[in-house]
Design an enzyme around this catalytic site. Structure first.
Site, short mmCIF file in Angstrom:
data_model
loop_
_atom_site.label_atom_id
_atom_site.label_comp_id
_atom_site.label_asym_id
_atom_site.label_seq_id
_atom_site.Cartn_x
_atom_site.Cartn_y
_atom_site.Cartn_z
N ASP A 101 11.92 25.95 -0.49
CA ASP A 101 10.96 27.01 -0.77
C ASP A 101 10.09 27.23 0.46
O ASP A 101 9.54 26.25 1.02
CB ASP A 101 10.07 26.62 -1.95
CG ASP A 101 10.05 27.67 -3.04
OD1 ASP A 101 9.69 28.82 -2.71
OD2 ASP A 101 10.38 27.36 -4.18
N ASP A 208 8.82 32.69 -0.78
CA ASP A 208 7.84 32.95 -1.83
C ASP A 208 7.06 34.23 -1.54
O ASP A 208 6.68 34.49 -0.38
CB ASP A 208 6.89 31.75 -1.89
CG ASP A 208 5.93 31.80 -3.05
OD1 ASP A 208 6.40 31.85 -4.20
OD2 ASP A 208 4.71 31.76 -2.81
N GLU A 265 11.33 36.44 -2.87
CA GLU A 265 10.72 36.76 -4.16
C GLU A 265 10.01 38.10 -4.01
O GLU A 265 9.05 38.21 -3.25
CB GLU A 265 9.72 35.67 -4.55
CG GLU A 265 9.06 35.93 -5.88
CD GLU A 265 7.91 34.97 -6.16
OE1 GLU A 265 7.62 34.74 -7.34
OE2 GLU A 265 7.29 34.45 -5.20
N HIS A 342 11.45 28.55 -12.29
CA HIS A 342 10.27 27.71 -12.55
C HIS A 342 9.06 28.51 -13.02
O HIS A 342 8.09 27.92 -13.50
CB HIS A 342 9.90 26.96 -11.26
CG HIS A 342 9.50 27.90 -10.15
ND1 HIS A 342 10.39 28.75 -9.54
CD2 HIS A 342 8.30 28.13 -9.57
CE1 HIS A 342 9.75 29.47 -8.63
NE2 HIS A 342 8.48 29.12 -8.62
N ASP A 343 9.10 29.83 -12.87
CA ASP A 343 7.98 30.69 -13.27
C ASP A 343 8.21 31.40 -14.59
O ASP A 343 7.42 32.28 -14.97
CB ASP A 343 7.71 31.74 -12.19
CG ASP A 343 6.94 31.20 -11.00
OD1 ASP A 343 6.25 30.17 -11.17
OD2 ASP A 343 7.03 31.78 -9.91
#
Length: 575
Positions: A101, A208, A265, A342-343
């Site tokens: 990430d 991210d 993202e 994960h979100d």
């Protein structure tokens, strides 16, 4: 170009790992890098090609590692840089690639760069972050520079008493935004956050909040969409800013030296043209992005939790799926396929059914078929392959740890004056949409702590799901009819029929049908039909003209006139 000649990442399946919740090797209740290493053979057995590790960098953990205090160190409970080097080598020895990430819109407030930046207005690093003077009203009251709302609620600006200015934080107060306008900042990011790890052998990054680095330079107020609030949703002013594509090309110049994969993202980019500006091969920016049309279905506009439960329809899901698949039509772009990360809350609870074991297993298999037959690079989140579901409805609020969840609940409590009915509604929303659900410990076995931590160890940082005794890897590995076995089957099928499922074009059928989602996947080799029942009752579906051969059913290998509840089928079209 044949599928064999395509870039390696196009026909890859990526398995996402959340380190804190994957496997605890030392009994401290927190997952770690040695724990990941211990399960690499399991990961390889799934048929995936790449693992993506969520932030493992040193961090005070205000936002579970997305607040990085040192890009060149590992969060001590997770392990060491040496452990990461071992993990990289262990992946490569198994034919797996590994991506990390990349969190560079902001740092932790404990990062040495920010410590220097806030030390004084004359600090050489003052301009490394975004500082603005206060506004003052006629009555002398101080207010932030504008009305932007943080992603986690409240103002996106925090007052710094020592230097008498505000700093911008699009996320939590402890995550100050870097100033990408500053050339020194960008070079420091490329060196410390990227090349430090690329030189150690990582194969790329999930980037991210990739479209937030360039803000509207006017820092104007956002339009008023919540008349009673001091803060307003401002994505249009801090996403896709005027210099973002310049920054992406510059970043790509670094990545290209290592043939590194990138997946960005990309929130708040609703048009195909907007997405293509990032992922067109000719633009030399990002290989692919995560668009959130699918996983945002049913969420509230002002606050994601401010919505009705399951507030989406199947025609809406069809529309957003087609939009994502259309990136391929006549372009040089690429896309991703995912319904969990994960979100997000668990996909079975959101898009299938967790009411009964039968419906849970059926819908988990159907969703596996859905995801494995859509074109693009596929991403599977830990636990998705065994059909993990949301936390039970009777869990109390104190089981929820995520800042997004706790901020919302506390806001409702404050604004409602502790009204029990409103707090119950807030809890229902959390039980449906909270990020916490994806962060429960991975369910390895029926043993205590779900096999995540040794039985004699400290209490896991999050409680293991009550259903781990029935939903776990060990039970499913030996069961040929399990969700895990079906996921493995579908991932093998995806590779075998890559010309259809990875590279094929998507044609939606019967768009307005409210229960059945059917579509064709076409290639030069012909066509296949996918039919998915998204309901709890049997459904008829309209077959296209032509001779069909059943390739696979998620329910049983037999011909029937109707689809069982949550059944999915794939047919090859023979003429």
């Amino acid at each position: 170009m044949s599928a064999v000649q395509e870039k390696w990442w196009k026909n890859s399946i990526v398995y996402q790992i959340y380190p804190a919740s994957f496997k605890d090797s030392n009994g401290d209740g927190i997952g770690d890098v040695p724990g990941i290493i211990s399960q690499l053979d399991y990961i390889a057995s799934l048929g995936v090609d790449v693992i993506w590790i969520c932030p493992m960098y040193d961090s005070p953990q205000h936002d579970m590692g997305y607040d990085v205090s040192d890009y060149e160190k590992v969060y001590p409970p997770y392990g060491t840089v040496e452990d990461m080097e071992t993990l990289i080598a262990a992946c490569h020895s198994r034919g797996l690639r590994i991506i990390l990430d990349l969190v560079v819109n902001h740092t932790s407030h404990e990062h040495k760069w920010f410590q220097e930046s806030r030390s004084s207005k004359t600090s050489p690093k003052r301009d490394w972050y975004i500082w603005k003077p206060a506004k003052y009203g006629a009555n002398g009251n101080r207010s932030p520079p504008n009305n932007w709302r943080s992603v986690f609620g409240g103002s996106a600006w925090e007052w710094d008493e020592a230097t008498q200015e505000y700093y911008l934080h699009l996320f939590c107060v402890e995550q100050p935004d870097l100033n990408w306008e500053n050339t020194e900042v960008r070079q420091a990011v490329y060196t410390s956050a990227m090349e430090f790890w690329l030189k150690k052998g990582v194969d790329g990054f999930r980037v991210d909040t990739v479209n937030m680095y360039s803000k509207d330079p006017a820092y104007a107020d956002a339009p008023i969409t919540s008349p009673g609030s001091d803060t307003q949703v401002a994505f249009s002013l801090f996403c896709n800013g005027p210099r973002i594509h310049e920054y992406m090309r510059e970043m790509n110049d670094v990545l290209a030296k290592y043939d590194a994969m990138t997946v960005g993202e990309l929130p708040s980019t609703p048009t195909l043209e907007g997405v293509l500006r990032y992922v067109s091969a000719a633009e030399k920016q990002l290989n692919m992005v995560f668009s959130f049309d699918t996983v945002d279905l049913g969420m509230g506009k002002d606050y994601k939790f401010l919505t009705k439960l399951r507030n989406w329809t199947l025609p809406e899901l069809k529309t957003v799926t087609r939009r994502g698949q259309d990136i391929f039509n006549g372009t040089d772009g690429w896309t991703t396929v995912f319904i969990e990360n994960h979100d997000q809350a668990r996909s079975v609870s959101r898009f299938g059914s967790d009411k009964t074991p039968e419906l849970r297993e059926a819908s988990a298999k159907m969703l596996a078929m859905f995801q494995c037959t859509l074109s693009g690079t596929q991403f599977v989140y830990q636990g998705q392959e065994i059909g993990m579901v949301n936390a039970p409805e009777d869990w109390a609020f104190d089981e929820y740890k995520d800042i997004d969840s706790t901020n919302y609940y506390h806001m409702v409590r404050e604004m409602s004056n502790n009204d029990p009915a409103q707090l119950e509604t807030a809890m229902q929303a959390l039980q449906h949409l909270a990020r916490d659900h994806a962060r429960l410990p991975m369910q390895w076995s029926a043993e205590a702590n779900a096999g995540f931590s040794p039985e004699s160890s400290a209490k896991p940082w999050m409680r293991a799901h009550d259903n781990h005794t029935e939903i776990n890897v060990r039970a499913q590995e030996s069961d040929s009819s399990s969700v895990l076995s079906f996921w493995k089957k579908m991932m093998r099928l995806r590779k075998e029929y890559a010309e259809f499922f990875v590279f094929g074009t998507f044609e939606l059928l019967d768009e307005q049908h409210g229960e059945v989602f059917s579509y064709l996947k076409r290639s030069k080799e012909g066509s296949v039909l996918v039919a998915l029942n998204f309901s709890e009752v049997p459904q008829d579906f309209e077959k296209p003209v032509g001779e069909l051969k059943l390739l696979v059913s998620s329910a049983e290998e037999s011909e029937r006139a109707e689809l069982k509840p949550f059944e999915g089928r794939i047919y090859t079209i023979l003429n």
